[in-house]
Motif scaffolding. Structure first.
Motif, PDB file in Angstrom:
ATOM      1  N   GLY A   1     -30.809 -11.105  76.281  1.00  0.00           N
ATOM      2  CA  GLY A   1     -29.712 -11.293  77.218  1.00  0.00           C
ATOM      3  C   GLY A   1     -28.734 -10.145  77.341  1.00  0.00           C
ATOM      4  O   GLY A   1     -27.696 -10.295  77.992  1.00  0.00           O
ATOM      5  N   SER A   2     -29.046  -8.991  76.786  1.00  0.00           N
ATOM      6  CA  SER A   2     -28.108  -7.863  76.859  1.00  0.00           C
ATOM      7  C   SER A   2     -27.791  -7.479  78.304  1.00  0.00           C
ATOM      8  O   SER A   2     -26.623  -7.394  78.706  1.00  0.00           O
ATOM      9  CB  SER A   2     -28.679  -6.644  76.124  1.00  0.00           C
ATOM     10  OG  SER A   2     -28.793  -6.897  74.743  1.00  0.00           O
ATOM     11  N   LEU A   3     -28.833  -7.251  79.102  1.00  0.00           N
ATOM     12  CA  LEU A   3     -28.628  -6.881  80.496  1.00  0.00           C
ATOM     13  C   LEU A   3     -28.102  -8.065  81.302  1.00  0.00           C
ATOM     14  O   LEU A   3     -27.267  -7.891  82.192  1.00  0.00           O
ATOM     15  CB  LEU A   3     -29.939  -6.367  81.102  1.00  0.00           C
ATOM     16  CG  LEU A   3     -29.913  -5.963  82.576  1.00  0.00           C
ATOM     17  CD1 LEU A   3     -28.845  -4.903  82.847  1.00  0.00           C
ATOM     18  CD2 LEU A   3     -31.291  -5.462  83.017  1.00  0.00           C
ATOM     19  N   THR A   4     -28.561  -9.254  80.975  1.00  0.00           N
ATOM     20  CA  THR A   4     -28.103 -10.465  81.658  1.00  0.00           C
ATOM     21  C   THR A   4     -26.588 -10.587  81.584  1.00  0.00           C
ATOM     22  O   THR A   4     -25.916 -10.869  82.589  1.00  0.00           O
ATOM     23  CB  THR A   4     -28.733 -11.716  81.012  1.00  0.00           C
ATOM     24  OG1 THR A   4     -30.088 -11.448  80.665  1.00  0.00           O
ATOM     25  CG2 THR A   4     -28.638 -12.922  81.930  1.00  0.00           C
ATOM     26  N   ILE A   5     -26.049 -10.366  80.396  1.00  0.00           N
ATOM     27  CA  ILE A   5     -24.602 -10.453  80.186  1.00  0.00           C
ATOM     28  C   ILE A   5     -23.882  -9.416  81.042  1.00  0.00           C
ATOM     29  O   ILE A   5     -22.878  -9.715  81.700  1.00  0.00           O
ATOM     30  CB  ILE A   5     -24.271 -10.256  78.693  1.00  0.00           C
ATOM     31  CG1 ILE A   5     -24.806 -11.428  77.868  1.00  0.00           C
ATOM     32  CG2 ILE A   5     -22.761 -10.102  78.482  1.00  0.00           C
ATOM     33  CD1 ILE A   5     -24.761 -11.189  76.369  1.00  0.00           C
ATOM     34  N   ALA A   6     -24.394  -8.188  81.032  1.00  0.00           N
ATOM     35  CA  ALA A   6     -23.741  -7.114  81.792  1.00  0.00           C
ATOM     36  C   ALA A   6     -23.737  -7.418  83.286  1.00  0.00           C
ATOM     37  O   ALA A   6     -22.738  -7.174  83.977  1.00  0.00           O
ATOM     38  CB  ALA A   6     -24.439  -5.787  81.515  1.00  0.00           C
ATOM     39  N   LEU A   7     -24.830  -7.967  83.804  1.00  0.00           N
ATOM     40  CA  LEU A   7     -24.914  -8.293  85.230  1.00  0.00           C
ATOM     41  C   LEU A   7     -23.966  -9.440  85.583  1.00  0.00           C
ATOM     42  O   LEU A   7     -23.289  -9.404  86.619  1.00  0.00           O
ATOM     43  CB  LEU A   7     -26.349  -8.660  85.592  1.00  0.00           C
ATOM     44  CG  LEU A   7     -27.375  -7.528  85.484  1.00  0.00           C
ATOM     45  CD1 LEU A   7     -28.799  -8.074  85.587  1.00  0.00           C
ATOM     46  CD2 LEU A   7     -27.133  -6.472  86.557  1.00  0.00           C
ATOM     47  N   ALA A   8     -23.931 -10.457  84.728  1.00  0.00           N
ATOM     48  CA  ALA A   8     -23.033 -11.584  84.970  1.00  0.00           C
ATOM     49  C   ALA A   8     -21.576 -11.152  84.876  1.00  0.00           C
ATOM     50  O   ALA A   8     -20.727 -11.585  85.671  1.00  0.00           O
ATOM     51  CB  ALA A   8     -23.317 -12.710  83.984  1.00  0.00           C
ATOM     52  N   ASP A   9     -21.282 -10.280  83.917  1.00  0.00           N
ATOM     53  CA  ASP A   9     -19.902  -9.806  83.768  1.00  0.00           C
ATOM     54  C   ASP A   9     -19.478  -8.928  84.943  1.00  0.00           C
ATOM     55  O   ASP A   9     -18.279  -8.761  85.200  1.00  0.00           O
ATOM     56  CB  ASP A   9     -19.743  -9.048  82.448  1.00  0.00           C
ATOM     57  CG  ASP A   9     -19.722  -9.977  81.239  1.00  0.00           C
ATOM     58  OD1 ASP A   9     -19.729 -11.218  81.439  1.00  0.00           O
ATOM     59  OD2 ASP A   9     -19.730  -9.472  80.097  1.00  0.00           O
ATOM     60  N   ALA A  10     -20.440  -8.378  85.671  1.00  0.00           N
ATOM     61  CA  ALA A  10     -20.121  -7.608  86.881  1.00  0.00           C
ATOM     62  C   ALA A  10     -19.801  -8.527  88.055  1.00  0.00           C
ATOM     63  O   ALA A  10     -19.369  -8.055  89.111  1.00  0.00           O
ATOM     64  CB  ALA A  10     -21.291  -6.702  87.241  1.00  0.00           C
ATOM     65  N   GLY A  11     -20.036  -9.827  87.866  1.00  0.00           N
ATOM     66  CA  GLY A  11     -19.693 -10.803  88.894  1.00  0.00           C
ATOM     67  C   GLY A  11     -20.880 -11.430  89.595  1.00  0.00           C
ATOM     68  O   GLY A  11     -20.716 -12.337  90.416  1.00  0.00           O
TER      69      GLY A  11
END
Length: 272
Positions: A57-67
């Motif tokens: 989920g590393s990239l998943t988190i970054a994408l979600a945190d981008a909105g």
């Protein structure tokens, strides 16, 4: 915010996870790499993102945190449990499924999506080609793949890497390599470098010919790429087709542009 290398190791230990070579699992453990991918994806509030092979989920988190609103497709049942923990409280839907067998039409709901993913090495080429062929709802991709795969996707006639995937991409999209990623960014550390490829779907196909025949010719040509086309396309395109199209029968598949492949298809249609 995303997972640090220490947090990744802790999750793997706590869940007793060993990356599966059979699933092409190489987890990104370098936060700067994840942030770079999210920035290059240029997604934000209101964007719908599908991620294939989210891993921990590393990239998943970054994408979600981008909105972005993220749908993460994960085949590994243990990693689905981990994702429920690492993405909790974010706009993330985890789908436990094989990306090669997903009903994309139902999943995407007729809307436009962006694919952002660290693709498993073992499915990257067939998956990208299938998505280009069959899933028009994905109109942009930013994928991390093996460097040699990236070179195949963006290759042009005359390049050593030029082949069927190159022609497929040129038919559907504009592609370019936008970054390189070293083995040190992954766990386990692969023996190859990786690269980031951006693909933007064309609003209109690059050539307007019958695609089944087009790619039947391309597959036959590259299936015997060392042979001249008059030999590799025997039974599909004869001397008259070469004469009408203007394509040299002595050429080899690796020399032909997409337009020249299309000219052969058009010639066959004229000949009947």
């Amino acid at each position: 915010m995303t997972l640090t290398r220490t947090e990744v190791h802790a999750l793997l230990d706590r869940y007793g996870i060993s990356p599966k070579r059979s699933l092409g699992q190489n987890f990104v453990v370098e936060p700067n790499t994840v942030r770079r991918i999210a920035e290059l994806a240029a997604v934000g509030a209101g964007d719908r993102v599908v991620e294939i092979g989210p891993g921990l989920g590393s990239l998943t988190i970054a994408l979600a945190d981008a909105g972005a609103s993220v749908t993460a497709v994960e085949i590994d049942d243990v990693l689905v449990e981990v994702l429920a923990e690492t993405t909790a409280g974010r706009d993330v839907t985890v789908l436990h499924a094989d990306a090669m067998a997903v009903d994309w039409e139902s999943l995407l709901g007729g809307l436009k999506w962006t694919l952002v993913a660290n693709l498993p090495y073992n499915i990257s080429v067939p998956l990208i080609c299938d998505l280009l062929d069959d899933v028009p709802g994905i109109d942009r991709m930013l994928v991390m793949v093996q460097k040699e795969v990236a070179e195949r996707l963006v290759a042009v006639p005359g390049d050593d890497a030029y082949g069927l995937p190159s022609v497929k991409v040129a038919y559907h999209a504009r592609a370019r390599i936008v970054g390189r990623v070293p083995p040190s960014a992954f766990l386990p550390r692969p023996r190859v470098d990786s690269a980031l490829v951006e693909l933007r779907r064309l609003e209109v196909k690059a050539v307007s010919v019958e695609p089944d025949l087009l790619f039947r010719l391309v597959r036959a040509g590259f299936g015997q790429r060392r042979k001249m086309l008059r030999r590799s396309l025997v039974g599909l395109a004869g001397a008259e087709a070469f004469e009408v199209s203007g394509v040299a029968p002595t050429a080899r598949a690796e020399e032909l542009t997409l337009n020249e492949w299309a000219a052969l298809v058009e010639a066959l249609a004229v000949i009947g």
